[in-house]
Design an enzyme around this catalytic site. Structure first.
Site, mmCIF file in Angstrom:
data_model
loop_
_atom_site.group_PDB
_atom_site.id
_atom_site.type_symbol
_atom_site.label_atom_id
_atom_site.label_comp_id
_atom_site.label_asym_id
_atom_site.label_seq_id
_atom_site.Cartn_x
_atom_site.Cartn_y
_atom_site.Cartn_z
ATOM 1 N N THR A 19 20.933 -12.702 -10.576
ATOM 2 C CA THR A 19 21.761 -12.513 -9.728
ATOM 3 C C THR A 19 22.793 -13.506 -9.464
ATOM 4 O O THR A 19 23.899 -13.422 -9.109
ATOM 5 C CB THR A 19 20.877 -12.434 -8.417
ATOM 6 N N ASP B 195 6.734 -6.707 -10.215
ATOM 7 C CA ASP B 195 7.495 -8.037 -9.184
ATOM 8 C C ASP B 195 6.638 -8.672 -8.540
ATOM 9 O O ASP B 195 5.697 -8.082 -7.946
ATOM 10 C CB ASP B 195 8.535 -7.452 -8.330
ATOM 11 N N ILE B 196 6.478 -9.973 -8.582
ATOM 12 C CA ILE B 196 5.544 -10.813 -7.618
ATOM 13 C C ILE B 196 6.242 -11.575 -6.694
ATOM 14 O O ILE B 196 5.906 -11.363 -5.580
ATOM 15 C CB ILE B 196 4.601 -11.801 -8.721
ATOM 16 N N LYS C 148 7.959 -10.467 8.105
ATOM 17 C CA LYS C 148 7.010 -10.798 9.056
ATOM 18 C C LYS C 148 7.848 -11.845 10.060
ATOM 19 O O LYS C 148 7.432 -11.472 11.082
ATOM 20 C CB LYS C 148 5.882 -12.015 8.245
ATOM 21 N N HIS D 211 5.073 34.482 3.036
ATOM 22 C CA HIS D 211 4.090 33.429 4.140
ATOM 23 C C HIS D 211 2.914 33.021 3.150
ATOM 24 O O HIS D 211 1.793 33.217 3.462
ATOM 25 C CB HIS D 211 3.448 34.236 5.244
ATOM 26 N N GLY E 125 13.032 39.950 2.284
ATOM 27 C CA GLY E 125 13.312 38.507 2.822
ATOM 28 C C GLY E 125 12.234 37.618 2.007
ATOM 29 O O GLY E 125 11.825 36.387 2.593
ATOM 30 N N ASP F 172 -21.955 46.743 0.671
ATOM 31 C CA ASP F 172 -20.846 47.628 1.264
ATOM 32 C C ASP F 172 -19.501 47.821 0.605
ATOM 33 O O ASP F 172 -19.064 48.865 0.791
ATOM 34 C CB ASP F 172 -20.905 47.359 2.808
#
Length: 516
Positions: free
Chosen positions: A36, A125-126, A137, A280, A309, A470
């Site tokens: 960076t 990453d740490i 925070k 559905h 549909g 049944d």
């Protein structure tokens, strides 16, 4: 004294424009680390390297850069506490007003083919999460940005108020904590997949974390009064996020729920052209054919009224003949692993029809998650593959190889019907579906009534056992040839005895497929 900004980003999108505005428009001093700092310096911007600011060089190949009291003291100091200000002065620490941090691309790294564990670990990453959490925070005293999309709003806050509002800073803090939570969850999930477990651990983890990034706000949920959104887990496009929408309206909440139900059914069939139509979340028609056109036509004719549909899933690339049939009725969505050019031109006439291409229809979830009051439930997905060699042929009359294949087809479809589920099939086509009834007898009656005369010589699948004989007798009266069910009832022998008495085949799978 000038305001101080700490910039340390992996994703450098928008970095230079932000930094230029900070320096030229608002007089910020910049401190930065690694790549960076180089990017800012190459852009001609004044920047102090973190190592020069702290007096401590980067060590361990860059693993330790920002983990230093001059950095974290500047981030965490509460400027309303005199003792904190004294500590800063005694240790020559400047308070930091802006922290701009995003993290190593861990999720992107593990999404690449062939990545090793060692390579993945180096992308954990740490320092970044430590700075994000510290800055989040202390949002009462500074601003934290972890997403390039925040940069313009932050600059607008400066231009408008001279200093970002507390409300804005708190919103940024929430995003910071959400970002680190999601990041840690991705690491945890990755290591969980690689770490062998045995015994009790094999069931489900003690802590189950779930996170996702919103990729689309939906018009509404199941009903217009319910807000809804679509979230993606991880950063690589998999599942429905990898689907290409060729045409049609935006997908709705109900579309996506039904599409997933359709995908799960069609994933059962890979060797033969198959089609299913969903309403559905239940299949109103599912069929196999020698061609895709035949499979879809059979599935549509299984229940043409309910197909109106519906959501269609196909396991082969859509061809012109199938597209011509699809065009004949109103459908919400069509999903397939591909779509031929001629088929696309035919379907284009149905401008509102959503046509999606998802090359991999078979890869699904490994867990199911369902919210309940005060928490959620997690279960392993019902991904067990049916194995007819493990089925018990319990009646005097045994199925032929062809009949066994038909029973397998019925069983695969029944697995994806809401319980209590009954499916009646013939010629590898559903002809009757009884779904979601409060008792199994009711589901049997609905499926057989729908099948009508076609039930003669048909096959019946039940997702759960028959507690009484049944339903077996009702099926036989309508002409059913064979029944497949899991077994496991204390009265299994009653059902088997009735099947033998009535001259029909019964097969027990030993596996139940309830779906609530």
């Amino acid at each position: 004294m000038a305001s101080l900004a700490l910039l340390s980003v992996s994703n450098k999108t928008g970095l230079i424009d932000l930094a230029k505005s900070l320096v030229e428009e608002f007089g910020f001093d910049l401190i930065s680390s690694g790549g960076t700092a180089k990017a800012l310096k190459d852009a001609g911007l004044p920047v102090t390297k973190v190592a020069d600011y702290t007096g401590s060089p980067e060590i361990l190949g860059g693993r330790v850069k920002t983990l230093h009291p001059r950095i974290h003291g500047g981030i965490l100091a509460n400027r309303d506490i005199p003792e904190h200000l004294t500590d800063l002065e005694n240790n020559q620490i400047r308070p930091i007003d802006l922290v701009v941090v995003n993290l190593y691309p861990f999720a992107e790294t593990i999404g690449k083919a062939g990545v090793t564990l060692a390579e993945a670990v180096e992308q954990i990453d740490i320092g970044g999460p430590a700075m994000l959490r510290a800055a989040s925070k202390n949002f009462a005293n500074l601003t934290v940005l972890c997403d390039p999309n925040q940069y313009s709003e932050y600059l607008q806050e400066l231009r408008k108020n001279g200093n970002p509002s507390l409300e804005f800073r708190q919103k940024c803090a929430l995003k910071g904590f959400s970002h680190t939570a999601s990041y840690d969850q991705a690491i945890s999930a990755y290591l969980s997949e690689l770490t062998p477990v045995t015994g009790e651990e094999e069931k489900l983890p003690e802590i189950f974390a779930l996170s996702g990034k919103q990729i689309q706000a939906l018009r509404y949920g199941e009903n217009p009064h319910q807000p809804a959104a679509w979230y993606q887990t991880g950063t690589t496009q998999t599942g429905w996020t990898a689907a290409e929408k060729l045409q049609g309206k935006e997908l709705s909440y109900n579309n996506l729920v039904d599409l997933e139900a359709a995908r799960q059914i069609i994933a059962e069939f890979t060797d033969t052209p198959a089609a299913t139509i969903i309403k559905h979340t239940n299949p109103c028609g599912t069929a196999l054919g020698n061609t895709l056109h035949e499979a879809y036509t059979k599935a549509f004719n299984a229940d043409s009224i309910s197909a109106f549909g519906g959501i269609v899933a196909l396991n082969r690339s859509i061809d012109a003949a199938t597209a011509t049939e699809l065009k004949k009725t109103f459908l919400e969505c069509v999903i397939a692993p591909g779509c031929d050019r001629d088929a696309q031109e035919i379907l284009a006439a149905k401008a509102n029809l959503r046509v999606l291409v998802l090359p991999d229809l078979t890869s699904g979830t490994t867990e199911n998650v369902k919210a309940i009051a005060g928490g959620f439930l997690v279960q392993a997905a019902d991904n067990i593959v049916a194995d007819t060699s493990q089925w018990q042929l319990v009646t005097d009359k045994k199925p032929s190889p062809t009949e066994l294949e038909e029973l397998l087809f019925a069983w695969k479809v029944c697995k994806h019907v809401k319980s209590n589920a009954i499916v009646v099939t013939c010629d590898r086509t559903t002809i009757g579906v009884g779904a979601g009834q409060m008792n199994r007898v009711g589901s049997v009656k609905i499926a057989l009534e729908q099948a009508a005369e076609k039930a003669k010589g048909g096959f019946l699948a039940s997702d759960g056992f028959f507690p009484f004989d049944d339903s077996v007798r009702t099926a036989a009266e309508k002409g059913i040839t064979a029944i497949v069910q899991p077994g496991g009832s204390l009265r299994d022998e009653d059902s088997i005895k009735a099947a033998n008495e009535l001259g029909i085949i019964m097969v027990l799978t030993g596996i139940r497929h309830f779906m609530h």
